[in-house]
Enzyme design. Structure first.
Site, short mmCIF file in Angstrom:
data_model
loop_
_atom_site.label_atom_id
_atom_site.label_comp_id
_atom_site.label_asym_id
_atom_site.label_seq_id
_atom_site.Cartn_x
_atom_site.Cartn_y
_atom_site.Cartn_z
N ASP A 391 0.78 -3.91 -2.21
CA ASP A 391 1.82 -4.57 -2.96
C ASP A 391 3.39 -4.13 -2.43
O ASP A 391 3.26 -2.94 -2.30
CB ASP A 391 1.80 -4.34 -4.52
N LEU A 392 3.96 -5.25 -2.17
CA LEU A 392 5.30 -4.86 -1.55
C LEU A 392 6.38 -4.17 -2.53
O LEU A 392 6.21 -4.62 -3.76
CB LEU A 392 5.91 -5.89 -0.88
N ASP A 434 3.73 -10.98 -3.81
CA ASP A 434 3.83 -10.11 -2.80
C ASP A 434 2.77 -9.11 -2.60
O ASP A 434 2.84 -8.02 -1.96
CB ASP A 434 4.97 -9.23 -3.06
#
Length: 520
Positions: A391-392, A434
């Site tokens: 996960d960004l 994301d």
């Protein structure tokens, strides 16, 4: 790594239709050949029928003339005396017979009889007359002809070769008043008459082919040069120039002189069988029929009657075959184009259904398919795989601050970065927003997955230039291992997802391996 094989599918489809085209063309050609063979066979039988009909008609006519000679008491008497006559007496008898039959000989020539030959009961030739109204204007000339033909010649029936003529010869016995055999008579119909009767409005030409071996001992060189010429059909045969019509079409010369056709004819001539061959050139189609004739001297089929006839039917067959091939291949091309369009459309829909529209990476659906495949492969080979859930960190702020276009470009950058940091055998996917996942295959040890995950974070956690904006983000990663942490894909995904949240809760930009083993 997922590779889309649309090009391979099109190539296989092309090969498939090409094979169908070859098979279809072969079948069409086979059908066309059978139709042509049938047409040629019909033509051969037709020519043979016309020849046999003429042969029987000539035989009937010569028998009528034989009866006329048999009923001529003076002629029978002369022939009776000739059997016991000396040479001086024989000369006088020949002259008497000549004067007796010369009155009707012109009529015989008009209906096609070219030769009348009398021989005695010992089969010795006695009198041979070749068109006497033209060739025997004096008895001296007649005597010379008699001397030249005064050879042993048993009665024959069939196609005759001699020094002066070609034709169909019929031999009959003549009897005296006591029904005793005293002499024989041969009546020959000219080949020209035979050809004239066979030719019709559909025929271009006809001629006689004679084997060189059959004439080399019977025809003198001067007559050979004057009456015969080399034949294009076969170098082993010569053409009898006095019988053919010399009407072969100019635009057929190139076809008739082709080496391939000549070799085919030469091979067929050896079979001594009736057959027809088709030759075409530009807009002309001709059937050549070779009819073997029995030579009554050699008892061999070394003489051929060759008839050239035009064939509108074969021309139509060729045209139909051409149209059928055009229609068939047009249909194949249309089917190929339709199939190609369907394949491209299906590939496009598959891409939309299985690939992320922004990053072009596999989406969640394809990721789950690939995860299941890799788990099955790992089970067969007794290896381990790692599932990285990414996960960004900070992506939402970038998206809100600079807009969705910059956000999409940032996602593409991350996708390229992740793909370049793993092997081609590994799978990188975007499963939403994301969030990314990576399947690492054939791990040597579990720690290798942590090392790769940290590399991914390091390459992302730096300043990124997108559309003149300096952007800095991070990544939180959770890891689960197959088969150590689960035997089902949903379990592995859930564990990796939980480990990712643990990384976020522990300060972000971290890697967390299940069992609370973390590197940060």
């Amino acid at each position: 790594m997922i590779e889309f094989a649309s090009g391979s599918k099109l190539f296989i489809t092309f090969i498939f239709y090409m094979l169908i085209g070859i098979a279809g063309a072969y079948i069409i050609g086979l059908i066309d050949k059978q139709r042509k063979d049938y047409a040629l066979e019909v033509q051969s039988k037709f020519i043979e029928s016309k020849y046999q009909t003429n042969y029987q008609n000539f035989k009937v006519m010569t028998n009528e003339f034989r009866i006329m000679y048999q009923n001529n008491e003076k002629l029978i008497s002369l022939l009776f005396r000739a059997n016991d006559a000396n040479e001086q007496e024989a000369v006088g008898i020949r002259k008497a017979i000549y004067n007796l039959i010369i009155k009707n000989y012109k009529h015989l020539n008009e209906i096609g009889i070219s030769h009348v030959h009398f021989y005695l009961k010992n089969n010795k030739s006695f009198l041979s007359m070749y068109k006497p109204e033209k060739d025997c204007k004096s008895l001296l000339k007649l005597d010379k002809d008699i001397i030249r033909t005064n050879t042993f010649n048993p009665m024959q029936e069939g196609f005759k070769l001699s020094k002066l003529t070609n034709g169909i010869t019929f031999a009959y016995p003549l009897f005296d008043q006591y029904n005793q055999y005293i002499a024989g008579i041969e009546i020959t119909f000219s080949t020209k008459q035979l050809i004239d009767n066979i030719l019709d409005e559909f025929s271009y030409d006809a001629h006689i082919l004679i084997s060189k071996n059959a004439v080399k001992n019977t025809i003198i060189e001067e007559e050979l040069q004057n009456n015969y010429e080399e034949s294009w059909e076969s170098d082993e045969y010569i053409l009898e120039t006095r019988t053919h019509k010399q009407q072969r079409l100019t635009n057929l010369y190139h076809t008739l002189e082709s080496e391939k056709l000549q070799n085919k004819i030469k091979t067929k001539l050896l079979t001594k069988e009736l057959y027809s061959i088709h030759a075409s050139h530009e807009y002309t189609n001709v059937i050549m029929t070779f009819l073997p004739l029995n030579n009554n001297v050699t008892k061999a089929n070394d003489v051929y009657l060759v008839v050239y006839a035009q064939s509108n039917y074969l021309r139509e067959l060729i045209r139909e075959n051409k149209y059928l091939l055009i229609l068939f291949f047009s249909f194949l091309i249309l089917m190929f184009l339709s199939t190609s369009y369907i394949l491209r459309s299906r590939d496009k829909f598959e891409k939309l259904a299985l690939f992320d529209n922004v990053t072009k990476l596999p989406n969640r659906s394809l990721f789950l398919i690939e995860l299941q495949k890799e788990m099955q492969r790992a089970q067969r080979h007794q290896t381990k795989i790692a599932l990285l859930f990414i996960d960004l960190d900070g992506f939402k702020a970038v998206n809100d601050t600079y807009g969705h276009q910059v956000g999409d470009d940032l996602l593409k950058f991350c996708a390229n970065s992740f793909s370049s940091d793993v092997r081609k055998s590994d799978t990188v996917a975007r499963i939403g927003g994301d969030e990314f996942v990576i399947i690492l295959t054939a791990l040597k040890d579990i720690g290798e997955s942590v090392t790769i995950a940290q590399k991914l974070i390091d390459n992302i956690n730096k300043t990124i230039n997108i559309k003149k904006h300096k952007i800095r983000i991070g990544a939180s990663i959770g890891i689960s291992i197959y088969p150590d942490h689960g035997l089902e894909e949903t379990v592995l995904v859930k564990i990796a997802d939980n480990m990712m949240y643990q990384s976020k809760n522990s300060g972000k930009n971290r890697v967390t391996l299940f069992s609370n083993d973390s590197v940060g």
